[in-house]
Write a protein that holds these residues in place. Structure first.
Motif, short mmCIF file in Angstrom:
data_model
loop_
_atom_site.label_atom_id
_atom_site.label_comp_id
_atom_site.label_asym_id
_atom_site.label_seq_id
_atom_site.Cartn_x
_atom_site.Cartn_y
_atom_site.Cartn_z
N UNK A 233 0.82 -1.23 0.00
CA UNK A 233 0.00 0.00 0.00
C UNK A 233 0.84 1.27 0.00
N UNK A 234 2.05 1.20 0.54
CA UNK A 234 2.91 2.38 0.58
C UNK A 234 3.34 2.82 -0.81
N UNK A 235 3.43 1.85 -1.74
CA UNK A 235 3.84 2.20 -3.10
C UNK A 235 2.74 2.95 -3.85
N UNK A 236 1.50 2.85 -3.39
CA UNK A 236 0.37 3.46 -4.07
C UNK A 236 0.01 4.83 -3.50
N UNK A 237 0.79 5.32 -2.55
CA UNK A 237 0.46 6.59 -1.93
C UNK A 237 0.74 7.77 -2.86
N UNK A 238 0.32 8.96 -2.42
CA UNK A 238 0.62 10.17 -3.18
C UNK A 238 2.13 10.37 -3.25
N UNK A 239 2.58 10.93 -4.34
CA UNK A 239 4.01 11.15 -4.54
C UNK A 239 4.50 12.25 -3.60
N UNK A 240 5.60 11.99 -2.92
CA UNK A 240 6.10 12.90 -1.90
C UNK A 240 6.43 14.27 -2.49
N UNK B 59 4.22 27.05 -23.38
CA UNK B 59 4.16 26.77 -21.94
C UNK B 59 2.94 25.89 -21.65
N UNK B 60 3.02 25.15 -20.57
CA UNK B 60 1.89 24.33 -20.15
C UNK B 60 0.70 25.23 -19.82
N UNK B 61 -0.48 24.82 -20.24
CA UNK B 61 -1.66 25.63 -20.05
C UNK B 61 -2.34 25.39 -18.70
N UNK B 62 -1.79 24.52 -17.88
CA UNK B 62 -2.37 24.20 -16.59
C UNK B 62 -1.28 23.63 -15.70
N UNK B 63 -1.63 23.45 -14.42
CA UNK B 63 -0.69 22.79 -13.53
C UNK B 63 -0.40 21.39 -14.06
N UNK B 64 0.83 20.98 -13.94
CA UNK B 64 1.25 19.71 -14.52
C UNK B 64 0.62 18.55 -13.74
N UNK B 65 -0.21 17.73 -14.40
CA UNK B 65 -0.85 16.61 -13.69
C UNK B 65 0.11 15.44 -13.50
N UNK B 66 0.23 14.97 -12.27
CA UNK B 66 1.18 13.90 -11.98
C UNK B 66 0.52 12.65 -11.38
N UNK B 67 -0.71 12.75 -10.88
CA UNK B 67 -1.38 11.59 -10.31
C UNK B 67 -0.73 11.15 -9.00
N UNK B 68 -0.86 9.86 -8.69
CA UNK B 68 -0.29 9.32 -7.46
C UNK B 68 0.46 8.03 -7.77
N UNK B 69 0.95 7.39 -6.71
CA UNK B 69 1.76 6.19 -6.90
C UNK B 69 0.99 5.05 -7.55
N UNK B 70 -0.26 4.86 -7.17
CA UNK B 70 -1.04 3.76 -7.73
C UNK B 70 -1.23 3.96 -9.23
N UNK B 71 -1.57 5.19 -9.64
CA UNK B 71 -1.74 5.45 -11.06
C UNK B 71 -0.43 5.26 -11.82
N UNK B 72 0.67 5.63 -11.19
CA UNK B 72 1.97 5.45 -11.83
C UNK B 72 2.25 3.99 -12.08
N UNK B 73 1.96 3.14 -11.09
CA UNK B 73 2.22 1.70 -11.25
C UNK B 73 1.35 1.11 -12.35
N UNK B 74 0.15 1.63 -12.53
CA UNK B 74 -0.73 1.12 -13.57
C UNK B 74 -0.35 1.62 -14.96
N UNK B 75 0.28 2.81 -15.01
CA UNK B 75 0.47 3.47 -16.29
C UNK B 75 1.82 3.14 -16.93
N UNK B 76 2.88 2.97 -16.14
CA UNK B 76 4.20 2.82 -16.74
C UNK B 76 4.33 1.50 -17.48
N UNK B 77 4.66 1.56 -18.78
CA UNK B 77 4.79 0.32 -19.56
C UNK B 77 5.90 -0.60 -19.08
N UNK B 78 7.02 -0.04 -18.57
CA UNK B 78 8.10 -0.92 -18.14
C UNK B 78 7.70 -1.73 -16.92
#
Length: 477
Positions: free
Chosen positions: A37-44, A272-291
Protein backbone atom coordinates in the motif's frame (compact mmCIF):
# COMPACT_ATOMS: atom_id res chain seq x y z
CA UNK A 1 -15.48 -57.80 -22.36
CA UNK A 2 -14.91 -56.37 -25.85
CA UNK A 3 -11.95 -54.24 -26.92
CA UNK A 4 -14.33 -51.35 -27.58
CA UNK A 5 -15.53 -51.51 -23.96
CA UNK A 6 -11.96 -51.49 -22.65
CA UNK A 7 -11.05 -48.49 -24.78
CA UNK A 8 -14.18 -46.60 -23.75
CA UNK A 9 -13.47 -47.22 -20.09
CA UNK A 10 -9.88 -46.05 -20.48
CA UNK A 11 -11.03 -42.84 -22.15
CA UNK A 12 -13.58 -42.23 -19.41
CA UNK A 13 -10.73 -42.53 -16.88
CA UNK A 14 -8.22 -40.33 -18.72
CA UNK A 15 -10.32 -37.48 -20.08
CA UNK A 16 -11.24 -35.95 -16.67
CA UNK A 17 -7.52 -35.74 -15.91
CA UNK A 18 -7.12 -33.18 -18.69
CA UNK A 19 -8.70 -30.60 -16.40
CA UNK A 20 -5.57 -30.71 -14.19
CA UNK A 21 -2.88 -28.08 -14.77
CA UNK A 22 0.49 -28.53 -13.11
CA UNK A 23 2.42 -25.83 -11.34
CA UNK A 24 1.34 -22.68 -9.47
CA UNK A 25 -1.39 -20.39 -10.78
CA UNK A 26 -0.08 -16.86 -11.23
CA UNK A 27 -1.06 -14.01 -8.98
CA UNK A 28 0.87 -10.94 -7.90
CA UNK A 29 2.99 -12.06 -4.94
CA UNK A 30 2.03 -10.43 -1.65
CA UNK A 31 5.74 -9.75 -1.07
CA UNK A 32 6.07 -7.73 -4.30
CA UNK A 33 6.84 -4.04 -3.89
CA UNK A 34 3.95 -3.20 -6.21
CA UNK A 35 1.54 -4.94 -3.80
CA UNK A 36 2.56 -2.72 -0.90
CA UNK A 37 0.00 0.00 0.00
CA UNK A 38 2.91 2.38 0.58
CA UNK A 39 3.84 2.20 -3.10
CA UNK A 40 0.37 3.46 -4.07
CA UNK A 41 0.46 6.59 -1.93
CA UNK A 42 0.62 10.17 -3.18
CA UNK A 43 4.01 11.15 -4.54
CA UNK A 44 6.10 12.90 -1.90
CA UNK A 45 7.52 15.55 -4.26
CA UNK A 46 4.23 16.19 -6.06
CA UNK A 47 2.68 18.47 -3.45
CA UNK A 48 3.79 21.79 -4.99
CA UNK A 49 1.26 24.21 -6.45
CA UNK A 50 2.74 23.72 -9.92
CA UNK A 51 1.50 20.10 -9.89
CA UNK A 52 -1.99 18.64 -9.73
CA UNK A 53 -3.09 15.23 -8.51
CA UNK A 54 -4.99 14.51 -11.73
CA UNK A 55 -3.65 11.64 -13.81
CA UNK A 56 -1.72 12.85 -16.86
CA UNK A 57 -3.51 12.27 -20.16
CA UNK A 58 -2.24 9.68 -22.62
CA UNK A 59 -1.33 12.42 -25.09
CA UNK A 60 0.38 14.62 -22.52
CA UNK A 61 2.17 16.75 -25.13
CA UNK A 62 -1.21 18.30 -25.99
CA UNK A 63 -1.02 20.08 -22.63
CA UNK A 64 1.29 22.56 -24.39
CA UNK A 65 -1.55 23.56 -26.73
CA UNK A 66 0.70 23.59 -29.83
CA UNK A 67 -0.91 22.02 -32.95
CA UNK A 68 2.45 21.88 -34.71
CA UNK A 69 3.96 19.81 -31.90
CA UNK A 70 0.93 17.53 -31.94
CA UNK A 71 1.39 16.96 -35.69
CA UNK A 72 5.09 16.13 -35.24
CA UNK A 73 4.37 13.57 -32.53
CA UNK A 74 1.66 11.94 -34.65
CA UNK A 75 4.04 11.61 -37.58
CA UNK A 76 6.78 10.17 -35.39
CA UNK A 77 4.45 7.60 -33.82
CA UNK A 78 3.52 6.47 -37.33
CA UNK A 79 6.97 6.39 -38.93
CA UNK A 80 9.67 6.14 -36.25
CA UNK A 81 12.09 3.31 -36.98
CA UNK A 82 12.35 2.15 -33.36
CA UNK A 83 8.58 1.85 -33.22
CA UNK A 84 8.53 -0.12 -36.47
CA UNK A 85 11.01 -2.56 -34.95
CA UNK A 86 8.90 -2.78 -31.78
CA UNK A 87 5.80 -3.55 -33.84
CA UNK A 88 7.71 -6.30 -35.64
CA UNK A 89 8.79 -7.76 -32.29
CA UNK A 90 5.16 -7.84 -31.21
CA UNK A 91 4.13 -9.66 -34.39
CA UNK A 92 6.88 -12.22 -33.75
CA UNK A 93 5.65 -12.73 -30.17
CA UNK A 94 2.10 -13.17 -31.47
CA UNK A 95 3.31 -15.85 -33.89
CA UNK A 96 4.95 -17.64 -30.97
CA UNK A 97 1.58 -17.73 -29.18
CA UNK A 98 0.01 -19.33 -32.25
CA UNK A 99 2.83 -21.87 -32.36
CA UNK A 100 2.24 -22.92 -28.76
CA UNK A 101 -1.49 -23.20 -29.36
CA UNK A 102 -0.91 -25.37 -32.38
CA UNK A 103 0.89 -27.89 -30.17
CA UNK A 104 -2.39 -28.64 -28.45
CA UNK A 105 -4.24 -29.32 -31.71
CA UNK A 106 -4.58 -32.58 -33.65
CA UNK A 107 -1.37 -33.43 -35.49
CA UNK A 108 -1.50 -35.09 -38.93
CA UNK A 109 1.22 -37.09 -40.68
CA UNK A 110 1.16 -38.61 -44.15
CA UNK A 111 3.63 -41.24 -45.38
CA UNK A 112 4.02 -43.02 -48.72
CA UNK A 113 6.33 -45.78 -49.93
CA UNK A 114 6.89 -48.00 -52.95
CA UNK A 115 8.72 -51.33 -53.37
CA UNK A 116 10.12 -52.88 -56.54
CA UNK A 117 11.58 -56.43 -56.32
CA UNK A 118 14.98 -57.04 -57.95
CA UNK A 119 16.50 -60.40 -58.85
CA UNK A 120 20.14 -61.13 -59.75
CA UNK A 121 20.97 -57.45 -59.86
CA UNK A 122 18.61 -56.86 -62.78
CA UNK A 123 15.07 -55.55 -62.65
CA UNK A 124 12.60 -58.07 -63.92
CA UNK A 125 9.82 -56.81 -66.08
CA UNK A 126 7.36 -59.04 -64.27
CA UNK A 127 8.73 -58.31 -60.79
CA UNK A 128 6.03 -57.60 -58.21
CA UNK A 129 5.55 -53.97 -57.21
CA UNK A 130 3.79 -52.74 -54.07
CA UNK A 131 2.88 -49.32 -52.71
CA UNK A 132 1.61 -47.93 -49.42
CA UNK A 133 -0.04 -44.65 -48.44
CA UNK A 134 -0.95 -43.87 -44.85
CA UNK A 135 -2.54 -41.08 -42.80
CA UNK A 136 -1.84 -40.85 -39.08
CA UNK A 137 -3.59 -38.53 -36.61
CA UNK A 138 -2.48 -37.88 -33.05
CA UNK A 139 -3.69 -35.74 -30.20
CA UNK A 140 -1.75 -35.06 -27.00
CA UNK A 141 -4.05 -35.36 -23.98
CA UNK A 142 -1.96 -32.82 -22.03
CA UNK A 143 -3.03 -34.51 -18.80
CA UNK A 144 -0.63 -32.45 -16.67
CA UNK A 145 -1.34 -29.18 -18.48
CA UNK A 146 2.19 -28.63 -19.79
CA UNK A 147 0.94 -27.40 -23.16
CA UNK A 148 -1.57 -25.08 -21.51
CA UNK A 149 1.14 -23.65 -19.27
CA UNK A 150 3.31 -23.12 -22.33
CA UNK A 151 0.47 -21.20 -24.02
CA UNK A 152 0.01 -19.17 -20.84
CA UNK A 153 3.72 -18.30 -20.78
CA UNK A 154 3.72 -17.37 -24.48
CA UNK A 155 0.71 -15.10 -23.96
CA UNK A 156 2.36 -13.38 -21.01
CA UNK A 157 5.59 -12.92 -22.97
CA UNK A 158 3.63 -11.40 -25.85
CA UNK A 159 1.95 -9.01 -23.40
CA UNK A 160 5.40 -8.05 -22.09
CA UNK A 161 6.53 -7.32 -25.66
CA UNK A 162 3.41 -5.20 -26.18
CA UNK A 163 4.29 -3.25 -23.05
CA UNK A 164 7.85 -2.80 -24.34
CA UNK A 165 6.38 -1.43 -27.56
CA UNK A 166 4.35 1.04 -25.48
CA UNK A 167 7.54 2.08 -23.68
CA UNK A 168 9.11 2.91 -27.04
CA UNK A 169 6.10 5.13 -27.78
CA UNK A 170 6.67 6.94 -24.48
CA UNK A 171 10.33 7.55 -25.32
CA UNK A 172 9.62 8.66 -28.90
CA UNK A 173 6.89 11.11 -27.86
CA UNK A 174 9.16 12.63 -25.21
CA UNK A 175 12.12 12.83 -27.60
CA UNK A 176 10.04 14.60 -30.28
CA UNK A 177 8.67 17.07 -27.75
CA UNK A 178 12.14 17.69 -26.30
CA UNK A 179 13.67 18.30 -29.75
CA UNK A 180 10.87 20.66 -30.82
CA UNK A 181 11.02 22.65 -27.59
CA UNK A 182 14.81 22.83 -27.94
CA UNK A 183 14.34 24.48 -31.35
CA UNK A 184 11.90 26.98 -29.87
CA UNK A 185 14.16 27.64 -26.86
CA UNK A 186 17.16 28.23 -29.12
CA UNK A 187 15.16 30.74 -31.18
CA UNK A 188 14.03 32.54 -28.02
CA UNK A 189 17.59 32.67 -26.72
CA UNK A 190 18.84 33.90 -30.10
CA UNK A 191 16.33 36.75 -29.99
CA UNK A 192 17.40 37.75 -26.47
CA UNK A 193 21.10 37.50 -27.38
CA UNK A 194 20.61 39.65 -30.46
CA UNK A 195 18.77 42.25 -28.41
CA UNK A 196 21.69 42.46 -25.98
CA UNK A 197 24.05 42.55 -28.95
CA UNK A 198 22.08 45.45 -30.47
CA UNK A 199 22.46 47.41 -27.22
CA UNK A 200 26.19 46.71 -27.16
CA UNK A 201 26.53 47.74 -30.83
CA UNK A 202 24.78 51.01 -30.04
CA UNK A 203 27.13 51.54 -27.12
CA UNK A 204 30.11 50.80 -29.35
CA UNK A 205 28.97 53.35 -31.95
CA UNK A 206 28.34 55.96 -29.27
CA UNK A 207 31.76 55.30 -27.80
CA UNK A 208 33.40 55.77 -31.19
CA UNK A 209 31.61 59.08 -31.64
CA UNK A 210 32.66 60.23 -28.19
CA UNK A 211 36.24 59.19 -28.85
CA UNK A 212 36.21 61.07 -32.15
CA UNK A 213 34.91 64.16 -30.33
CA UNK A 214 37.56 63.96 -27.66
CA UNK A 215 35.24 62.82 -24.87
CA UNK A 216 36.39 59.20 -24.91
CA UNK A 217 39.48 57.12 -25.44
CA UNK A 218 40.56 54.31 -27.72
CA UNK A 219 40.68 52.14 -24.61
CA UNK A 220 36.92 52.67 -24.17
CA UNK A 221 36.33 51.74 -27.81
CA UNK A 222 38.39 48.55 -27.43
CA UNK A 223 36.46 47.49 -24.33
CA UNK A 224 33.12 48.16 -26.04
CA UNK A 225 34.25 46.15 -29.07
CA UNK A 226 35.31 43.25 -26.86
CA UNK A 227 31.85 43.16 -25.27
CA UNK A 228 30.21 43.06 -28.72
CA UNK A 229 32.44 40.23 -29.91
CA UNK A 230 31.91 38.25 -26.71
CA UNK A 231 28.14 38.35 -27.14
CA UNK A 232 28.35 37.67 -30.89
CA UNK A 233 30.44 34.57 -30.19
CA UNK A 234 27.46 32.90 -28.53
CA UNK A 235 25.24 33.07 -31.63
CA UNK A 236 26.95 30.34 -33.73
CA UNK A 237 26.68 27.94 -30.80
CA UNK A 238 22.94 28.63 -30.50
CA UNK A 239 22.46 28.16 -34.24
CA UNK A 240 24.31 24.84 -34.10
CA UNK A 241 22.14 23.66 -31.19
CA UNK A 242 18.99 24.61 -33.08
CA UNK A 243 20.11 22.83 -36.23
CA UNK A 244 21.04 19.71 -34.28
CA UNK A 245 17.57 19.69 -32.70
CA UNK A 246 15.97 20.05 -36.14
CA UNK A 247 17.98 17.13 -37.49
CA UNK A 248 17.04 15.02 -34.49
CA UNK A 249 13.39 15.94 -34.96
CA UNK A 250 13.54 14.80 -38.58
CA UNK A 251 15.16 11.47 -37.66
CA UNK A 252 12.57 10.79 -34.95
CA UNK A 253 9.85 11.41 -37.53
CA UNK A 254 11.37 8.88 -39.92
CA UNK A 255 12.65 11.55 -42.31
CA UNK A 256 16.08 12.18 -43.77
CA UNK A 257 17.95 14.90 -41.84
CA UNK A 258 17.85 17.14 -44.92
CA UNK A 259 14.05 16.93 -44.86
CA UNK A 260 13.72 18.46 -41.39
CA UNK A 261 10.51 20.48 -40.88
CA UNK A 262 11.40 23.96 -42.12
CA UNK A 263 8.39 25.54 -40.41
CA UNK A 264 9.81 24.62 -36.99
CA UNK A 265 12.68 27.05 -37.58
CA UNK A 266 10.21 29.91 -37.13
CA UNK A 267 9.04 28.84 -33.66
CA UNK A 268 9.60 32.08 -31.68
CA UNK A 269 9.57 30.65 -28.15
CA UNK A 270 8.76 27.39 -26.41
CA UNK A 271 5.07 26.87 -25.61
CA UNK A 272 4.16 26.77 -21.94
CA UNK A 273 1.89 24.33 -20.15
CA UNK A 274 -1.66 25.63 -20.05
CA UNK A 275 -2.37 24.20 -16.59
CA UNK A 276 -0.69 22.79 -13.53
CA UNK A 277 1.25 19.71 -14.52
CA UNK A 278 -0.85 16.61 -13.69
CA UNK A 279 1.18 13.90 -11.98
CA UNK A 280 -1.38 11.59 -10.31
CA UNK A 281 -0.29 9.32 -7.46
CA UNK A 282 1.76 6.19 -6.90
CA UNK A 283 -1.04 3.76 -7.73
CA UNK A 284 -1.74 5.45 -11.06
CA UNK A 285 1.97 5.45 -11.83
CA UNK A 286 2.22 1.70 -11.25
CA UNK A 287 -0.73 1.12 -13.57
CA UNK A 288 0.47 3.47 -16.29
CA UNK A 289 4.20 2.82 -16.74
CA UNK A 290 4.79 0.32 -19.56
CA UNK A 291 8.10 -0.92 -18.14
CA UNK A 292 6.33 -1.94 -14.92
CA UNK A 293 3.66 -3.76 -16.92
CA UNK A 294 6.33 -5.50 -19.00
CA UNK A 295 8.18 -6.64 -15.86
CA UNK A 296 4.94 -7.93 -14.30
CA UNK A 297 4.03 -9.87 -17.44
CA UNK A 298 7.52 -11.37 -17.54
CA UNK A 299 6.95 -12.56 -13.97
CA UNK A 300 3.67 -14.15 -15.06
CA UNK A 301 5.45 -15.93 -17.92
CA UNK A 302 8.21 -17.19 -15.60
CA UNK A 303 5.57 -18.52 -13.19
CA UNK A 304 3.77 -20.34 -16.01
CA UNK A 305 7.05 -21.98 -17.06
CA UNK A 306 7.27 -23.63 -13.63
CA UNK A 307 4.05 -25.44 -14.52
CA UNK A 308 5.30 -26.29 -17.99
CA UNK A 309 8.40 -27.93 -16.49
CA UNK A 310 6.37 -29.61 -13.71
CA UNK A 311 4.36 -31.37 -16.39
CA UNK A 312 7.56 -33.21 -17.26
CA UNK A 313 7.18 -35.25 -14.08
CA UNK A 314 4.18 -37.06 -15.54
CA UNK A 315 3.82 -39.43 -18.48
CA UNK A 316 2.87 -37.93 -21.82
CA UNK A 317 -0.09 -39.76 -23.36
CA UNK A 318 -1.18 -39.31 -26.95
CA UNK A 319 -4.34 -40.55 -28.65
CA UNK A 320 -3.95 -41.60 -32.24
CA UNK A 321 -5.65 -43.07 -35.27
CA UNK A 322 -4.32 -44.20 -38.62
CA UNK A 323 -5.58 -45.44 -41.96
CA UNK A 324 -4.09 -46.25 -45.33
CA UNK A 325 -3.90 -48.41 -48.41
CA UNK A 326 -1.19 -50.92 -49.39
CA UNK A 327 -0.55 -53.57 -52.03
CA UNK A 328 0.13 -54.02 -55.72
CA UNK A 329 -1.23 -51.50 -58.21
CA UNK A 330 -4.10 -53.86 -58.97
CA UNK A 331 -5.19 -54.13 -55.36
CA UNK A 332 -4.27 -50.59 -54.24
CA UNK A 333 -7.74 -49.12 -54.69
CA UNK A 334 -9.68 -52.26 -53.87
CA UNK A 335 -11.31 -53.03 -50.54
CA UNK A 336 -8.62 -55.58 -49.80
CA UNK A 337 -5.91 -52.94 -49.97
CA UNK A 338 -7.47 -50.66 -47.36
CA UNK A 339 -6.56 -50.84 -43.68
CA UNK A 340 -7.36 -48.66 -40.72
CA UNK A 341 -6.88 -48.38 -36.99
CA UNK A 342 -9.62 -46.26 -35.50
CA UNK A 343 -9.84 -45.60 -31.80
CA UNK A 344 -7.51 -44.63 -29.02
CA UNK A 345 -3.94 -45.62 -29.78
CA UNK A 346 -1.95 -44.76 -26.67
CA UNK A 347 1.63 -43.54 -26.90
CA UNK A 348 3.20 -43.46 -23.44
CA UNK A 349 6.50 -41.64 -22.82
CA UNK A 350 7.82 -42.12 -19.31
CA UNK A 351 9.77 -39.08 -18.01
CA UNK A 352 13.25 -38.84 -16.57
CA UNK A 353 12.28 -37.48 -13.18
CA UNK A 354 15.74 -36.29 -12.20
CA UNK A 355 15.98 -34.17 -15.34
CA UNK A 356 12.42 -32.89 -14.83
CA UNK A 357 13.09 -31.90 -11.21
CA UNK A 358 16.25 -30.06 -12.22
CA UNK A 359 14.30 -28.10 -14.83
CA UNK A 360 11.60 -27.28 -12.27
CA UNK A 361 14.24 -25.96 -9.87
CA UNK A 362 15.76 -23.85 -12.65
CA UNK A 363 12.31 -22.46 -13.60
CA UNK A 364 11.58 -21.62 -9.96
CA UNK A 365 14.91 -19.82 -9.62
CA UNK A 366 14.19 -17.92 -12.82
CA UNK A 367 10.81 -16.84 -11.39
CA UNK A 368 12.57 -15.58 -8.25
CA UNK A 369 15.01 -13.65 -10.42
CA UNK A 370 12.16 -12.16 -12.42
CA UNK A 371 10.35 -11.13 -9.21
CA UNK A 372 13.49 -9.37 -8.00
CA UNK A 373 13.76 -7.59 -11.36
CA UNK A 374 10.09 -6.61 -11.15
CA UNK A 375 10.61 -5.14 -7.68
CA UNK A 376 13.66 -3.28 -8.98
CA UNK A 377 11.70 -1.78 -11.87
CA UNK A 378 8.97 -0.56 -9.49
CA UNK A 379 11.49 0.98 -7.09
CA UNK A 380 13.37 2.65 -9.92
CA UNK A 381 10.11 4.01 -11.37
CA UNK A 382 9.15 5.58 -8.05
CA UNK A 383 12.66 6.95 -7.53
CA UNK A 384 12.83 8.41 -11.04
CA UNK A 385 9.46 10.09 -10.64
CA UNK A 386 10.21 11.55 -7.22
CA UNK A 387 13.60 12.80 -8.47
CA UNK A 388 12.08 14.33 -11.61
CA UNK A 389 9.36 16.05 -9.57
CA UNK A 390 11.91 17.53 -7.17
CA UNK A 391 14.24 18.64 -9.97
CA UNK A 392 11.37 20.22 -11.90
CA UNK A 393 10.21 22.14 -8.81
CA UNK A 394 13.68 23.47 -8.04
CA UNK A 395 14.34 24.49 -11.66
CA UNK A 396 11.05 26.40 -11.75
CA UNK A 397 12.13 28.33 -8.67
CA UNK A 398 15.54 28.97 -10.19
CA UNK A 399 14.00 30.23 -13.41
CA UNK A 400 11.72 32.63 -11.53
CA UNK A 401 14.69 34.09 -9.65
CA UNK A 402 16.75 34.39 -12.83
CA UNK A 403 13.86 36.09 -14.62
CA UNK A 404 13.75 38.70 -11.87
CA UNK A 405 17.54 39.07 -12.06
CA UNK A 406 17.33 39.53 -15.82
CA UNK A 407 14.70 42.26 -15.38
CA UNK A 408 16.88 44.03 -12.83
CA UNK A 409 19.92 43.74 -15.10
CA UNK A 410 17.99 45.20 -18.06
CA UNK A 411 16.88 48.19 -15.98
CA UNK A 412 20.40 48.67 -14.65
CA UNK A 413 21.86 48.64 -18.17
CA UNK A 414 19.38 51.26 -19.32
CA UNK A 415 20.05 53.44 -16.28
CA UNK A 416 23.82 53.13 -16.78
CA UNK A 417 23.59 54.45 -20.32
CA UNK A 418 21.61 57.48 -19.18
CA UNK A 419 23.97 58.22 -16.30
CA UNK A 420 26.97 57.92 -18.59
CA UNK A 421 25.49 60.47 -21.04
CA UNK A 422 25.18 62.96 -18.20
CA UNK A 423 28.68 62.21 -16.96
CA UNK A 424 27.54 60.71 -13.67
CA UNK A 425 29.44 57.42 -14.11
CA UNK A 426 32.40 56.33 -16.17
CA UNK A 427 32.33 54.03 -19.18
CA UNK A 428 33.50 50.99 -17.25
CA UNK A 429 30.26 51.05 -15.27
CA UNK A 430 28.25 50.99 -18.51
CA UNK A 431 30.16 47.98 -19.81
CA UNK A 432 29.79 46.22 -16.46
CA UNK A 433 26.02 46.77 -16.51
CA UNK A 434 25.74 45.47 -20.07
CA UNK A 435 27.92 42.46 -19.24
CA UNK A 436 25.65 41.73 -16.29
CA UNK A 437 22.65 41.90 -18.61
CA UNK A 438 24.29 39.49 -21.08
CA UNK A 439 25.13 37.10 -18.26
CA UNK A 440 21.58 37.31 -16.90
CA UNK A 441 20.11 36.59 -20.35
CA UNK A 442 22.42 33.61 -20.76
CA UNK A 443 21.64 32.22 -17.31
CA UNK A 444 17.90 32.63 -17.85
CA UNK A 445 18.09 30.91 -21.25
CA UNK A 446 20.08 28.04 -19.73
CA UNK A 447 17.59 27.67 -16.89
CA UNK A 448 14.66 27.73 -19.31
CA UNK A 449 16.24 24.96 -21.38
CA UNK A 450 16.97 22.94 -18.24
CA UNK A 451 13.42 23.42 -17.00
CA UNK A 452 12.11 22.03 -20.28
CA UNK A 453 14.49 19.08 -19.94
CA UNK A 454 13.23 18.52 -16.39
CA UNK A 455 9.65 18.54 -17.65
CA UNK A 456 10.53 15.95 -20.29
CA UNK A 457 12.25 13.82 -17.65
CA UNK A 458 9.11 14.07 -15.53
CA UNK A 459 6.78 13.13 -18.36
CA UNK A 460 9.05 10.18 -19.16
CA UNK A 461 8.94 9.08 -15.52
CA UNK A 462 5.15 9.36 -15.43
CA UNK A 463 4.98 6.90 -18.33
CA UNK A 464 2.29 8.53 -20.45
CA UNK A 465 2.25 8.58 -24.23
CA UNK A 466 0.87 5.18 -25.21
CA UNK A 467 -2.74 4.65 -26.21
CA UNK A 468 -4.75 2.83 -23.55
CA UNK A 469 -5.85 -0.45 -25.09
CA UNK A 470 -5.73 -4.18 -24.53
CA UNK A 471 -2.45 -5.08 -22.79
CA UNK A 472 -1.76 -7.67 -25.46
CA UNK A 473 -2.97 -5.78 -28.49
CA UNK A 474 -1.93 -7.69 -31.56
CA UNK A 475 -1.76 -11.04 -29.78
CA UNK A 476 -3.96 -13.67 -31.38
CA UNK A 477 -6.57 -14.96 -28.98
Amino acid sequence: MSLRTVRGGLLALLLPMTACVSGPDYHLPASAVAASPRAARALVSGQEASFSHDAPPDRWWQLYGDPQLDAYVREALAANTDLRAADANLRRASATVLEYRARGAVQAEVDASGTLTHAGGYTQASAPQSYALGLHLSYALDLAGGIRRGIEAANANAEAVAAARDQVRVVVAAAVTRAYLQVCTSNHTLTATRQVLAIQHATLEATRRLAAGGRGTDFDVSRAGAAVNRSAAGIPHLLAERQAALFELATLMGRLPADYPREAEACPQPPELEQALPVGDGWQLLQRRPDIRAAERSLAAATAMIGAETAGLYPQITLGASSGVAGTPARLLSAGGFGASIGPVLSWHWPNRRVAKARIAAASANADTTLASFDGVVLQALRQTETALSACTQELERERSLAQARGDAARAAGQAQQLYRFGRIDFLDVLSAQAALADAESALATSRAQRIDRQMDLFLSLGGGWTASSPAEGVAR
